[in-house]
Design an enzyme around this catalytic site. Structure first.
Site, PDB file in Angstrom:
ATOM      1  CG  ASP A   7      -2.163   0.881   0.984  1.00 40.61           C
ATOM      2  OD1 ASP A   7      -2.161   1.653  -0.003  1.00 40.61           O
ATOM      3  OD2 ASP A   7      -3.119   0.839   1.782  1.00 40.61           O
TER       4      ASP A   7
HETATM    5  C1  NOJ Z   1      -3.881   3.987   0.121  1.00 41.26           C
HETATM    6  C2  NOJ Z   1      -5.100   3.190   0.415  1.00 41.26           C
HETATM    7  O1  NOJ Z   1      -4.975   2.565   1.678  1.00 41.26           O
HETATM    8  C3  NOJ Z   1      -5.406   2.129  -0.623  1.00 41.26           C
HETATM    9  O2  NOJ Z   1      -6.638   1.581  -0.361  1.00 41.26           O
HETATM   10  C4  NOJ Z   1      -5.362   2.719  -1.996  1.00 41.26           C
HETATM   11  O3  NOJ Z   1      -5.659   1.726  -2.944  1.00 41.26           O
HETATM   12  C5  NOJ Z   1      -4.005   3.322  -2.252  1.00 41.26           C
HETATM   13  N1  NOJ Z   1      -3.762   4.372  -1.271  1.00 41.26           N
HETATM   14  C6  NOJ Z   1      -3.882   3.891  -3.649  1.00 41.26           C
HETATM   15  O4  NOJ Z   1      -4.599   5.040  -3.767  1.00 41.26           O
END
Ligand code: NOJ
Length: 741
Positions: free
Chosen positions: A298
């Protein structure tokens, strides 16, 4: 003559055809293997890997983003084109402009090897045309409709040049304070698994290389939904038993259904951050479950291992995450800057780098990006497609809404109701109907509840409006107008709820009651002594104890998306019959959290309760009213006992005893009375939704397969199936049977 001439034409064209085939075949055979569409993907990847430099490989493991995160409409194209590294593995693309995406891709295709970029984005509940938030979708129990909605979203996404969505989120959440509860399909294991599988099927279609298919990404593996205190990004403590019998199941099933990628969560699980969890990422996901594609971290997750106290610096972070199984590094450039020194120091072997790159390239090949790197430009969905998409999102919004209370006030009785006052901060609001993660949805495309009611009902009733109060704060100056509007009306529709940004990432709340000002507003309006319909718009379950007594009817509309307000208008007017049932428990107060239907039985079932409030929630999981009335017969079983290898058939007749056609969902629960590792009070194992016409009866059937429906995993994920007594339950009807040796 004519006959001969016809033959000549035929020979001529056959000749041309042969020549074309020859040219194409020769041209293909002159191509490097990895560019030859006729060769299997595995050989193409191997060939490509053999040609890549180490630096090219490392770049494939990096993901960056283009566009302005905060203001996606304000994209400076020149800057993006000049700054984007065309050799990067993947980009998060904050735009819906296929032309610019293609311009970036052209740069990539013109590099030495021409490796296409994988464009990804968060398409969580639609791209432009938004359907309801996932938490709402679970309440629809309409899996096929949801699959269609995901298909529609995939098409819109694909046409913008995006080939990969970071969805579905399969983090079961039982803490509504956590903002991301809006992104899951409720508190239940089975529900999350079934809707997760539907999302994967909808996005990925019949094959990833088909036009309009996009790759799914299961996130945030695993246990992120158990963030301590409902605060985001925090520690999570989950026993191995609970991990296996609750949190891992939806992921496993979605991978079985073909999900191609997976995202490792931000959370620290039992002391090992998920980004650095070799056992779960590599041993379980990659080896045991055979995830076909890659694992992405993430956002900044690799770097955050430092913040989490697991490593000292980015180099150590890169080593940990990479060795644990994270193939693609989202946005923090930690791999880009550190994999080379780690390779030089022999801490990472080239074969390890190759296998990460292999997985990333495999997804690109499977999506057909090497053979078809560009997105179609200028394809505008025709009006019939747009209408179809709108119908799907409106139907899904309608079926997701849950009628929580109805003291014979809904549907609106137009014989007696001529004047309606629409009151509250959500009445004239469009933006917040979309919820969080709005993709490329635009406020201007969303109709407010007030406007939808006006459009649908203006010819039958008079509709007035008073905002009354804002979402929060202390300004009560609008209260008087609200009271006046109520006084002149026969019925008040009070639209309360949460702003879209109150849920989603980094949006936790310490209490799930509505802000005091909104509670005050409904209490004030109730002084006008007119019937009140409370329509709620929120991204989490709310604790409604303080305001429930002031409402004669309550409709939970969630954040219903682009077409949601029309769905509300149709339910209120009786054009549609509500059919949603809660996929998550509505606690009485915030202090009851966590509270969910599948808790494990207590040592003293009737003691140990709160001294100050009831231990029962206000609205339990599975609760929801309809304008129809359904009468449940008793459950009939095909036998009172079965062996492990046999099936048991459970049947229940449900009669619509009203004069309104309606949709009814039967939720089938199983209780394992006694088990070596104790089981929850009951567990949802199957559900089915059917239309039952007025005065008609439908039979619902659950075909019980003991290994699938009566077993449970132990703390290592091995299935246990123990003989003994089981109870099957549907809508309070119960029957018991024995599983025998
Ligand atoms: C952080 C988020 O936790 C996740 O769900 C998301 O897909 C990514 N950022 C990309 O934007």
């Amino acid at each position: 003559m004519i006959f001969n001439w016809g033959y000549k034409v035929k020979y001529f064209f056959t000749g041309i055809l042969f020549m074309c085939c020859y040219i194409i075949t020769t041209a293909q055979s002159n191509l490097p293997i990895y560019k030859n569409i006729k060769i299997n993907i595995e050989d193409r990847i191997k060939d490509l890997l053999s040609r890549m430099t180490i630096q090219e490989k490392i770049l494939q493991t990096s993901q960056s983003y283009v566009g302005n995160n905060d203001n996606p409409n304000n994209i400076n194209k020149e800057e993006i084109l000049s700054n984007t590294n065309p050799q990067i593995g993947s980009l998060i693309y904050y735009s819906d402009d296929a032309k610019m995406r293609n311009a970036i891709q052209t740069k990539a295709m013109n590099t030495r090897l021409g490796i296409p970029i994988l464009f990804g984005f968060d398409v969580i509940h639609g791209f432009k045309n938004l359907y309801p938030i996932p938490l709402a979708v679970g309440c629809s129990w309409n899996v096929n409709l949801y699959e269609q909605a995901c298909m529609m979203a995939a098409k819109e996404t694909y046409l913008a040049g995006i080939n990969w969505t970071f969805s579905p989120m399969l983090d079961i959440s039982r803490d509504p304070r956590w903002g991301r509860v809006s992104e899951c399909y409720g508190e239940d294991v089975y529900t999350n698994a079934v809707f997760g599988v539907a999302a994967v099927k909808g996005y990925q279609g019949n094959g990833l290389s088909n036009p309009y298919s996009i790759a799914a990404c299961l996130k945030h593996f695993v246990g992120y939904g158990l963030s301590e205190g409902g605060r985001d990004y925090t520690y999570t403590e989950i026993s191995n038993q609970t991990l296996w019998d609750t949190y891992l199941i939806p992921y496993q099933q979605a991978i079985n259904a073909g999900a191609i990628t997976l995202m490792a969560g931000f959370n620290n699980l039992n002391g090992i951050p998920m980004i650095a969890n070799h056992f779960l990422l590599t041993d379980i996901v990659k080896k045991r479950w055979q995830l076909p594609g890659f694992i992405v971290s993430d956002w900044n997750g690799v770097h955050q291992l430092i913040e989490q106290g697991n490593v000292l610096n980015n180099k150590e972070a890169a080593l940990k995450a990479f060795k644990s199984g994270v193939d693609l590094d989202m946005t923090d450039d930690v791999y880009k800057d550190n994999l080379l020194p780690l390779l030089n120091e022999d801490k990472i072997r080239i074969t390890e780098l190759d296998s990460a790159v292999y997985r990333i390239l495999k997804v690109k090949f499977m999506l057909g990006l090497f053979d078809n790197p560009y997105a179609p430009e200028n394809i505008i969905d025709d009006s019939s497609t747009q209408l179809h998409d709108k119908l799907i999102s409106e139907k899904l919004a309608s079926e997701s809404m849950v009628l929580l209370k109805n003291k014979n006030i809904l549907p609106i009785d137009f014989k007696h109701i001529h004047n309606i006052a629409v009151i509250g901060p959500m009445s004239m609001d469009s933006l917040d109907l979309m919820g969080s993660w709005i993709g490329r949805g635009k406020e201007i495309d969303v109709t407010s509840v007030y406007t939808a009611l006006k459009r649908k009902l203006n010819n039958v009733i008079n509709i007035s409006f008073a905002k009354g109060a804002d979402f929060d704060g202390t300004d009560t100056t609008g209260f008087e107008d609200a009271y006046k509007a109520a006084m002149t009306a026969d019925l008040c529709i009070i639209c309360l709820g949460e702003k879209g940004i109150w849920s989603g990432e980094n949006a936790s709340r310490s209490s799930i009651e509505l802000p005091y000002i909104q509670e005050q507003l409904i209490k004030m309006v109730s002084k006008a002594k007119k019937p009140i319909v409370l329509v709620l718009f929120n991204g989490r379950p709310l604790a409604l104890k303080n305001i429930e007594p002031y409402a004669d009817a309550i409709l939970e509309s969630w954040q219903p998306g682009t077409m949601g307000a029309f769905a509300v208008a149709d339910i209120l007017s009786g054009k549609s019959n509500p059919s949603g049932k809660l996929d998550i428990t509505f606690p009485l107060t915030s202090g009851q959290i966590p509270i969910y239907y599948s808790m494990r039985p207590k040592a003293r079932p009737s003691s140990g309760n709160y001294q100050d409030i009831s231990t029962q929630p206000l609205y339990p999981f599975g609760y929801g009213l309809s304008y129809s009335k359904f009468a449940y017969d008793s459950i009939k079983l095909s036998s009172s006992h079965i062996k492990k290898e046999e099936h048991l058939i459970a049947r229940i007749n449900v009669q619509n005893i009203s004069d309104k056609d309606g949709l009814e969902t039967v939720l089938w629960y199983i209780t394992d009375k006694t088990a070596s590792i104790t089981r929850p009070i009951k567990e949802l194992r199957f559900f089915e939704k059917k239309e039952i016409k007025k005065n008609n009866t439908k039979t619902f059937i659950f075909d019980i397969d003991p290994l699938r429906d009566l077993s449970y995993p132990d703390a290592d994920g091995n299935k246990i199936l123990e003989p003994g007594e089981f109870i099957i339950e549907a809508n309070g009807q119960k029957a018991s049977f024995d599983l025998i040796e």
